[in-house]
Design a protein around this motif. Structure first.
Motif, PDB file in Angstrom:
ATOM      1  N   GLY A 149       2.402  -5.399   0.196  1.00 55.55           N
ATOM      2  CA  GLY A 149       2.801  -5.536   1.582  1.00 55.55           C
ATOM      3  C   GLY A 149       1.819  -5.102   2.638  1.00 55.55           C
ATOM      4  O   GLY A 149       2.201  -4.888   3.796  1.00 55.55           O
ATOM      5  N   LEU A 150       0.550  -5.013   2.293  1.00 56.18           N
ATOM      6  CA  LEU A 150      -0.437  -4.551   3.262  1.00 56.18           C
ATOM      7  C   LEU A 150      -0.508  -5.458   4.486  1.00 56.18           C
ATOM      8  O   LEU A 150      -0.505  -4.993   5.631  1.00 56.18           O
ATOM      9  N   ALA A 151      -0.561  -6.770   4.266  1.00 55.00           N
ATOM     10  CA  ALA A 151      -0.621  -7.710   5.388  1.00 55.00           C
ATOM     11  C   ALA A 151       0.692  -7.713   6.161  1.00 55.00           C
ATOM     12  O   ALA A 151       0.695  -7.772   7.403  1.00 55.00           O
ATOM     13  N   SER A 152       1.815  -7.667   5.454  1.00 47.07           N
ATOM     14  CA  SER A 152       3.124  -7.642   6.116  1.00 47.07           C
ATOM     15  C   SER A 152       3.218  -6.464   7.074  1.00 47.07           C
ATOM     16  O   SER A 152       3.689  -6.601   8.214  1.00 47.07           O
ATOM     17  N   LEU A 153       2.783  -5.308   6.626  1.00 46.10           N
ATOM     18  CA  LEU A 153       2.831  -4.103   7.455  1.00 46.10           C
ATOM     19  C   LEU A 153       1.895  -4.218   8.650  1.00 46.10           C
ATOM     20  O   LEU A 153       2.236  -3.787   9.760  1.00 46.10           O
ATOM     21  N   ALA A 154       0.729  -4.817   8.419  1.00 46.01           N
ATOM     22  CA  ALA A 154      -0.224  -5.002   9.522  1.00 46.01           C
ATOM     23  C   ALA A 154       0.345  -5.936  10.580  1.00 46.01           C
ATOM     24  O   ALA A 154       0.214  -5.682  11.787  1.00 46.01           O
ATOM     25  N   TYR A 168       7.352  -0.774  -3.284  1.00 45.38           N
ATOM     26  CA  TYR A 168       6.214  -0.090  -2.657  1.00 45.38           C
ATOM     27  C   TYR A 168       6.145  -0.445  -1.171  1.00 45.38           C
ATOM     28  O   TYR A 168       5.982   0.434  -0.320  1.00 45.38           O
ATOM     29  N   GLY A 169       6.288  -1.732  -0.862  1.00 50.01           N
ATOM     30  CA  GLY A 169       6.246  -2.167   0.528  1.00 50.01           C
ATOM     31  C   GLY A 169       7.365  -1.544   1.354  1.00 50.01           C
ATOM     32  O   GLY A 169       7.153  -1.119   2.493  1.00 50.01           O
ATOM     33  N   LYS A 170       8.566  -1.487   0.773  1.00 48.62           N
ATOM     34  CA  LYS A 170       9.699  -0.885   1.473  1.00 48.62           C
ATOM     35  C   LYS A 170       9.440   0.584   1.805  1.00 48.62           C
ATOM     36  O   LYS A 170       9.767   1.053   2.909  1.00 48.62           O
ATOM     37  N   GLU A 171       8.857   1.298   0.849  1.00 52.81           N
ATOM     38  CA  GLU A 171       8.567   2.727   1.071  1.00 52.81           C
ATOM     39  C   GLU A 171       7.550   2.913   2.186  1.00 52.81           C
ATOM     40  O   GLU A 171       7.689   3.803   3.030  1.00 52.81           O
ATOM     41  N   ARG A 172       6.498   2.069   2.191  1.00 52.17           N
ATOM     42  CA  ARG A 172       5.474   2.202   3.242  1.00 52.17           C
ATOM     43  C   ARG A 172       6.068   1.877   4.612  1.00 52.17           C
ATOM     44  O   ARG A 172       5.740   2.515   5.604  1.00 52.17           O
ATOM     45  N   ALA A 173       6.928   0.859   4.669  1.00 53.51           N
ATOM     46  CA  ALA A 173       7.564   0.492   5.941  1.00 53.51           C
ATOM     47  C   ALA A 173       8.431   1.637   6.452  1.00 53.51           C
ATOM     48  O   ALA A 173       8.448   1.939   7.662  1.00 53.51           O
ATOM     49  N   LYS A 174       9.160   2.276   5.531  1.00 55.72           N
ATOM     50  CA  LYS A 174      10.010   3.413   5.894  1.00 55.72           C
ATOM     51  C   LYS A 174       9.171   4.565   6.418  1.00 55.72           C
ATOM     52  O   LYS A 174       9.515   5.197   7.430  1.00 55.72           O
ATOM     53  N   ASN A 201      10.901  -3.945  11.934  1.00 61.96           N
ATOM     54  CA  ASN A 201      10.768  -5.400  12.095  1.00 61.96           C
ATOM     55  C   ASN A 201      10.141  -6.071  10.882  1.00 61.96           C
ATOM     56  O   ASN A 201       9.603  -7.176  10.972  1.00 61.96           O
ATOM     57  N   VAL A 202      10.180  -5.405   9.737  1.00 65.66           N
ATOM     58  CA  VAL A 202       9.668  -5.990   8.502  1.00 65.66           C
ATOM     59  C   VAL A 202      10.660  -5.736   7.379  1.00 65.66           C
ATOM     60  O   VAL A 202      11.255  -4.656   7.285  1.00 65.66           O
ATOM     61  N   GLU A 203      10.883  -6.747   6.555  1.00 66.13           N
ATOM     62  CA  GLU A 203      11.724  -6.584   5.371  1.00 66.13           C
ATOM     63  C   GLU A 203      11.005  -7.159   4.156  1.00 66.13           C
ATOM     64  O   GLU A 203      10.202  -8.095   4.273  1.00 66.13           O
ATOM     65  N   PHE A 204      11.268  -6.570   3.008  1.00 67.22           N
ATOM     66  CA  PHE A 204      10.641  -7.021   1.765  1.00 67.22           C
ATOM     67  C   PHE A 204      11.722  -7.542   0.825  1.00 67.22           C
ATOM     68  O   PHE A 204      12.719  -6.866   0.581  1.00 67.22           O
ATOM     69  N   ILE A 205      11.500  -8.748   0.312  1.00 66.83           N
ATOM     70  CA  ILE A 205      12.498  -9.433  -0.511  1.00 66.83           C
ATOM     71  C   ILE A 205      11.877  -9.872  -1.831  1.00 66.83           C
ATOM     72  O   ILE A 205      10.795 -10.461  -1.859  1.00 66.83           O
TER      73      ILE A 205
END
Length: 364
Positions: free
Chosen positions: A189-194, A216-222, A228-232
């Motif tokens: 999720g590096l690009a998603s977070l960016a 992993y992406g969910k944890e970084r977003a938290k 404004n980002v969700e991981f599915i």
């Protein structure tokens, strides 16, 4: 190598083949130095001459092994040695190639792939046999998403929102205003977070088939407090119909060539993209025909990566199109058009050797 138009001699090939073999062994030791922290120790000690013991102690490693490794590095002209003091140093102009996060360190990151490929070597041998397995599961590749994240992280952090998105002003303005963005094959999720951090008015969806990567992406977003980002977790070929015509911008980075059913995925992406949406497919830049990649050392590396990973994981699935890393501009363009996309341009993003296929829907 023989000059253009000349026939290569036995001696010329022997010299070239010898160099190839030697470089293969040196690459293994260089990878070991990167992953063991030996280059980090040399960088920490700066470019001053140091003893084997000083280097070993700084790295927290056994002195005798470090001495042998230094022998490889000195013989390969990667680490310098003072013949009078028998002390070692890493010259300043070489440091950035081994310094994590630097723009030069992509080569070093690529070298560390060798251990992942080596781990599946014998299983790949079985896949080659006519009565052997069709391919290899993602689970065969230890810490796969860490490796992939390391490959993309430097470019994403240094160029994605700084250079790449601004190169498409028509989509950048919409991102600022607020649109729905899909990062397909998002990995960790590096690009998603960016995207989420840089364009807070937009909604970002990171989609990947790996639950580990999604978690992993969910944890970084938290951690970042991003709402404004969700991981599915979802198979890209099975995106539900209620997504139809809901996505304004789709982004993929070195994803499509890995997919077993890339044709179905591209059709799904066309289905969910809004009529005025944009699809950015960033993928390996090469030609489709082997003959047009001949004598290209970079392509020889890419084909090896494909053989040991991209092709093998694709062919694991029934009915795979088996694209491989080097599917090339010609086949990529064909697949995109067959899925209903118009390829508006093919360019090289700033700071990347990849190809960016900027696509829009062919409206019927």
């Amino acid at each position: 190598m023989a000059e253009a138009g000349e026939k290569e001699t036995h001696d010329q090939f022997e010299k070239r083949f010898s160099t190839l073999v030697i470089h293969g062994f040196v690459s293994l030791s260089t990878s070991l130095g990167i992953q063991s922290g030996l280059f980090d120790a040399l960088i920490k000690l700066k470019d001053e001459e140091r003893t084997v013991k000083e280097i070993a102690d700084t790295a927290g490693l056994k002195e005798r092994y470090v001495k042998e490794w230094l022998g490889v590095m000195v013989a390969a002209d990667i680490v310098d040695i003072n013949p009078e003091t028998e002390k070692y140093s890493l010259p300043p102009h070489r440091i950035t190639f081994f310094q994590s996060g630097s723009s030069d360190s992509n080569l070093a990151v690529t070298l560390t792939d060798l251990t992942m490929y080596g781990a599946v070597y014998k299983k790949l041998l079985d896949c080659l046999k006519k009565d052997g397995p069709q391919g290899l599961s993602y689970s065969e590749y230890t810490d796969f998403h860490t490796v992939m994240s390391n490959h993309s992280s430097i470019w994403v952090l240094q160029h994605l929102v700084q250079d790449f998105i601004p190169s498409m002003p028509q989509i950048e303005e919409r991102m600022k205003s607020g649109i729905r963005i899909l990062d397909l094959g998002c990995g960790r999720g590096l690009a998603s977070l960016a995207f989420a951090e840089s364009y807070p008015n937009s909604t970002v969806v990171g989609l990947d088939i790996s639950q580990e990567a999604i978690n992993y992406g969910k944890e970084r977003a938290k951690e970042k407090g991003l709402t404004n980002v969700e991981f599915i977790r979802e198979d890209a070929a099975c995106i539900p119909d209620d997504w139809n015509n809901t996505i304004d911008y789709i982004y993929t980075f070195n994803v499509i060539h890995d997919l077993a059913h890339a044709d179905k995925v591209l059709l799904a992406l066309n289905r969910i993209l809004k009529p005025d949406g944009v699809f950015s497919m960033i993928d390996i830049d090469c030609k489709t025909k082997h003959s047009e990649n001949a004598s290209n050392e970079y392509c020889s590396m890419l084909y090896t990566m494909s053989l040991f990973h991209c092709l093998a994981i694709s062919l694991f699935f029934e009915g795979s199109v088996g694209l491989g890393t080097c599917w090339g501009r010609e086949k990529a363009t064909e697949f995109l058009k067959d899925a209903g996309f118009q390829v508006d341009s093919i360019t090289k993003p700033v700071g990347s050797s990849q190809a960016h296929y900027m696509c829009t829907k062919i409206l019927k």
